[in-house]
Design a protein around this motif. Structure first.
Motif, PDB file in Angstrom:
ATOM      1  N   UNK A  26       2.482   9.804   4.848  1.00 52.42           N
ATOM      2  CA  UNK A  26       3.862   8.064   4.990  1.00 52.42           C
ATOM      3  C   UNK A  26       2.984   7.887   3.337  1.00 52.42           C
ATOM      4  N   UNK A  27       3.556   8.051   1.986  1.00 54.59           N
ATOM      5  CA  UNK A  27       3.545   7.152   0.933  1.00 54.59           C
ATOM      6  C   UNK A  27       3.958   5.694   0.577  1.00 54.59           C
ATOM      7  N   UNK A  28       3.569   4.898   0.733  1.00 52.61           N
ATOM      8  CA  UNK A  28       5.229   3.961   0.331  1.00 52.61           C
ATOM      9  C   UNK A  28       5.402   4.446  -2.148  1.00 52.61           C
ATOM     10  N   UNK A  29       6.936   4.907  -1.946  1.00 53.30           N
ATOM     11  CA  UNK A  29       7.351   6.002  -3.164  1.00 53.30           C
ATOM     12  C   UNK A  29       7.438   4.306  -4.402  1.00 53.30           C
ATOM     13  N   UNK A  30       7.695   5.196  -5.345  1.00 55.93           N
ATOM     14  CA  UNK A  30       8.580   4.726  -6.617  1.00 55.93           C
ATOM     15  C   UNK A  30       9.599   4.069  -6.184  1.00 55.93           C
TER      16      UNK A  30
END
Length: 74
Positions: free
Chosen positions: A42-46
């Motif tokens: 889980x990443x914080x994307x654009x």
């Protein structure tokens, strides 16, 4: 690779999500044990929101505390 060791991962490829991920860019990682079991991260994307992506799209690179601090402030 255990993505939960680092607060940031380097994107290797966009995994078919060019509007959401940029190769050669670091992304903030959020803890998600269930996702890790499935080979996802889980990443914080654009978009500025957090989403699940295949862990294979990223690599963990050891960062100094100073570098992590700079990334957190960015």
């Amino acid at each position: 690779m255990n993505a939960m060791k680092s607060k940031f991962l380097l994107c290797l490829n966009d995994g078919g999500f060019p509007e959401a991920l940029e190769p050669r860019k670091f992304y903030r990682v959020l803890d998600d044990v269930a996702a890790a079991v499935e080979g996802m991260v889980r990443v914080i994307d654009e978009s500025g929101d957090d989403y699940l992506y295949p862990l294979a799209c990223f690599i963990e690179i050891p960062l100094s505390g100073a570098v992590e601090g700079r990334l957190e402030a960015a």
